[in-house]
Write a protein that holds these residues in place. Structure first.
Motif, mmCIF file in Angstrom:
data_model
loop_
_atom_site.group_PDB
_atom_site.id
_atom_site.type_symbol
_atom_site.label_atom_id
_atom_site.label_comp_id
_atom_site.label_asym_id
_atom_site.label_seq_id
_atom_site.Cartn_x
_atom_site.Cartn_y
_atom_site.Cartn_z
ATOM 1 N N CYS A 59 10.193 -6.068 0.241
ATOM 2 C CA CYS A 59 9.031 -6.912 -0.069
ATOM 3 C C CYS A 59 7.936 -6.757 0.983
ATOM 4 C CB CYS A 59 9.443 -8.379 -0.171
ATOM 5 S SG CYS A 59 10.434 -8.765 -1.636
ATOM 6 N N GLU A 60 8.335 -6.665 2.235
ATOM 7 C CA GLU A 60 7.352 -6.504 3.311
ATOM 8 C C GLU A 60 6.654 -5.148 3.222
ATOM 9 O OE1 GLU A 60 5.990 -8.252 6.598
ATOM 10 O OE2 GLU A 60 5.978 -9.117 4.607
ATOM 11 N N MET A 61 7.408 -4.098 2.893
ATOM 12 C CA MET A 61 6.791 -2.781 2.754
ATOM 13 C C MET A 61 5.811 -2.755 1.583
ATOM 14 S SD MET A 61 9.771 -0.031 3.764
ATOM 15 C CE MET A 61 11.105 -0.753 2.814
ATOM 16 N N LEU A 62 6.168 -3.446 0.512
ATOM 17 C CA LEU A 62 5.252 -3.549 -0.632
ATOM 18 C C LEU A 62 4.013 -4.354 -0.257
ATOM 19 C CD1 LEU A 62 7.781 -4.152 -3.556
ATOM 20 C CD2 LEU A 62 6.407 -2.099 -3.155
ATOM 21 N N ARG A 63 4.219 -5.418 0.514
ATOM 22 C CA ARG A 63 3.069 -6.230 0.958
ATOM 23 C C ARG A 63 2.122 -5.410 1.806
ATOM 24 N NH1 ARG A 63 1.377 -9.212 5.234
ATOM 25 N NH2 ARG A 63 3.191 -8.600 6.479
ATOM 26 N N MET A 64 2.686 -4.568 2.668
ATOM 27 C CA MET A 64 1.864 -3.710 3.515
ATOM 28 C C MET A 64 1.032 -2.731 2.691
ATOM 29 S SD MET A 64 2.293 -4.683 6.622
ATOM 30 C CE MET A 64 1.537 -3.304 7.465
ATOM 31 N N LYS A 65 1.517 -2.415 1.496
ATOM 32 C CA LYS A 65 0.782 -1.507 0.608
ATOM 33 C C LYS A 65 -0.185 -2.248 -0.316
ATOM 34 C CE LYS A 65 4.348 2.097 0.542
ATOM 35 N NZ LYS A 65 3.490 3.150 1.145
ATOM 36 N N GLY A 66 -0.266 -3.567 -0.147
ATOM 37 C CA GLY A 66 -1.236 -4.340 -0.911
ATOM 38 C C GLY A 66 -0.683 -5.095 -2.099
ATOM 39 N N TYR A 67 0.638 -5.040 -2.297
ATOM 40 C CA TYR A 67 1.251 -5.760 -3.419
ATOM 41 C C TYR A 67 1.685 -7.145 -2.955
ATOM 42 C CZ TYR A 67 1.514 -1.119 -5.505
ATOM 43 O OH TYR A 67 1.194 0.122 -5.996
ATOM 44 N N SER A 68 1.398 -8.142 -3.768
ATOM 45 C CA SER A 68 1.804 -9.507 -3.439
ATOM 46 C C SER A 68 3.091 -9.850 -4.173
ATOM 47 C CB SER A 68 0.695 -10.496 -3.840
ATOM 48 O OG SER A 68 1.073 -11.810 -3.512
ATOM 49 N N ILE A 69 4.110 -10.184 -3.409
ATOM 50 C CA ILE A 69 5.413 -10.538 -3.976
ATOM 51 C C ILE A 69 5.513 -12.057 -4.032
ATOM 52 C CG2 ILE A 69 7.904 -10.205 -3.828
ATOM 53 C CD1 ILE A 69 6.257 -7.616 -4.058
ATOM 54 N N PRO A 70 5.696 -12.635 -5.213
ATOM 55 C CA PRO A 70 5.767 -14.095 -5.323
ATOM 56 C C PRO A 70 6.767 -14.696 -4.333
ATOM 57 C CG PRO A 70 5.751 -13.106 -7.498
ATOM 58 C CD PRO A 70 5.881 -11.969 -6.517
ATOM 59 N N LEU A 71 6.398 -15.781 -3.735
ATOM 60 C CA LEU A 71 7.187 -16.552 -2.784
ATOM 61 C C LEU A 71 7.362 -15.834 -1.445
ATOM 62 C CD1 LEU A 71 8.698 -19.195 -2.247
ATOM 63 C CD2 LEU A 71 10.757 -18.106 -3.085
ATOM 64 N N VAL A 72 7.910 -14.598 -1.457
ATOM 65 C CA VAL A 72 8.191 -13.902 -0.201
ATOM 66 C C VAL A 72 6.906 -13.642 0.574
ATOM 67 C CG1 VAL A 72 9.162 -11.823 0.853
ATOM 68 C CG2 VAL A 72 10.258 -12.833 -1.153
ATOM 69 N N GLU A 85 -0.435 -10.044 12.380
ATOM 70 C CA GLU A 85 -1.440 -9.819 11.347
ATOM 71 C C GLU A 85 -1.562 -8.333 11.031
ATOM 72 O OE1 GLU A 85 -5.054 -11.644 12.620
ATOM 73 O OE2 GLU A 85 -4.296 -13.682 12.360
ATOM 74 N N ASN A 86 -1.525 -8.023 9.728
ATOM 75 C CA ASN A 86 -1.641 -6.645 9.232
ATOM 76 C C ASN A 86 -0.493 -5.754 9.706
ATOM 77 O OD1 ASN A 86 -4.194 -7.267 7.999
ATOM 78 N ND2 ASN A 86 -5.125 -7.080 10.024
ATOM 79 N N LYS A 87 0.639 -6.366 10.038
ATOM 80 C CA LYS A 87 1.815 -5.611 10.461
ATOM 81 C C LYS A 87 3.034 -6.067 9.669
ATOM 82 C CE LYS A 87 0.309 -5.127 15.284
ATOM 83 N NZ LYS A 87 0.645 -5.458 16.688
ATOM 84 N N PHE A 88 4.072 -5.248 9.711
ATOM 85 C CA PHE A 88 5.375 -5.632 9.160
ATOM 86 C C PHE A 88 5.905 -6.792 10.001
ATOM 87 C CE2 PHE A 88 9.845 -5.647 8.465
ATOM 88 C CZ PHE A 88 10.092 -5.035 7.253
ATOM 89 N N VAL A 89 6.166 -7.944 9.372
ATOM 90 C CA VAL A 89 6.662 -9.116 10.108
ATOM 91 C C VAL A 89 8.159 -8.932 10.333
ATOM 92 C CG1 VAL A 89 6.887 -11.622 10.118
ATOM 93 C CG2 VAL A 89 4.847 -10.562 9.130
ATOM 94 N N LEU A 90 8.512 -8.635 11.569
ATOM 95 C CA LEU A 90 9.871 -8.196 11.899
ATOM 96 C C LEU A 90 10.845 -9.338 12.158
ATOM 97 C CD1 LEU A 90 11.270 -5.437 12.295
ATOM 98 C CD2 LEU A 90 10.689 -5.596 14.732
ATOM 99 N N GLY A 91 10.335 -10.524 12.473
ATOM 100 C CA GLY A 91 11.197 -11.633 12.879
ATOM 101 C C GLY A 91 12.368 -11.921 11.960
ATOM 102 N N PRO A 92 12.151 -12.084 10.645
ATOM 103 C CA PRO A 92 13.284 -12.373 9.752
ATOM 104 C C PRO A 92 14.338 -11.264 9.733
ATOM 105 C CG PRO A 92 11.215 -12.939 8.684
ATOM 106 C CD PRO A 92 10.859 -12.210 9.939
ATOM 107 N N VAL A 93 13.891 -10.020 9.901
ATOM 108 C CA VAL A 93 14.836 -8.892 9.910
ATOM 109 C C VAL A 93 15.726 -8.953 11.142
ATOM 110 C CG1 VAL A 93 15.064 -6.373 10.000
ATOM 111 C CG2 VAL A 93 13.289 -7.414 8.580
#
Length: 204
Positions: A59-72, A85-93
């Motif tokens: 989901c994060e990789m898709l978000r980085m490409k401009g796709y919005s994933i509901p809820l996530v 900001e504008n980065k892969f949010v690594l904390g949950p991983v």
């Protein structure tokens, strides 16, 4: 008038930062339930955690490409720090990886102590530092004395609840406090549960 406006903007920014931290650390604290779930159904929980971290990463990789994933995507947006900001949010991983490693390589009782240190120690350290931390620790990227003391107390209490041994709890809490203060960004999520769980294993 201009000073009042500037003060209002700064106050809103601080409040927003605190709310984001509260949301992130609520997730941290909720991870304290994982040892209970592991005790009830070890392998299903391990598999579920793998699925969660994999699904989130996709989901994060898709978000980085401009796709919005509901809820996530919304959760990520709410929880993201300024540095994310504008980065892969690594904390949950790193949070899930730390829990998984502790659960896979340590006995469940030791893993529980390590996960509690992450959930309560790291979680409450950050919140305390944001709310009342005034004195920062040199070289610790803004971490505070108040936050470190909160980490110590939280880990001491949670470890004592697990083992009922004051000396072991004290050593574990001191170690957790020093590890938490290291400027590791999100990677303390991995180091804390594994290292603290291992220290407890050799002490108890």
């Amino acid at each position: 008038m201009e000073n009042d406006t500037s003060y209002g903007i700064i106050a809103r920014q601080r409040l927003n930062s605190l709310l984001k931290e509260l949301f992130r650390k609520t997730i941290h604290i909720c991870s304290s339930f994982v040892p209970l779930f592991l005790k009830l159904a070890y392998w299903p929980v391990i598999i579920l955690l793998f699925l969660v971290v994999t699904g989130y990463s996709v989901c994060e990789m898709l978000r980085m490409k401009g796709y919005s994933i509901p809820l996530v995507s919304k959760i990520t947006e709410v929880a993201a720090r300024k540095r994310d900001e504008n980065k892969f949010v690594l904390g949950p991983v790193t949070l899930v990886i730390g829990i998984l490693l502790a659960a896979l390589i340590l006995p469940l009782e030791s893993a529980r102590v390590g996960i509690f240190a992450l959930a309560f120690g790291d979680g409450l350290a950050s919140l305390t530092g944001k709310m009342i931390g005034k004195i920062t620790i040199p070289g610790a990227k803004g971490k505070t004395v108040a936050g470190s003391l909160a980490c110590f107390l939280a880990v001491y209490i949670s470890t004592f609840c697990c083992c009922k041994n004051c000396f072991v709890s004290l050593i574990v809490a001191v170690c957790a406090m020093f590890i938490e203060v290291l400027p590791l960004s999100d990677f303390d999520n991995v180091l804390i549960p594994v290292s603290i769980g291992t220290i407890f294993y050799f002490l108890f």
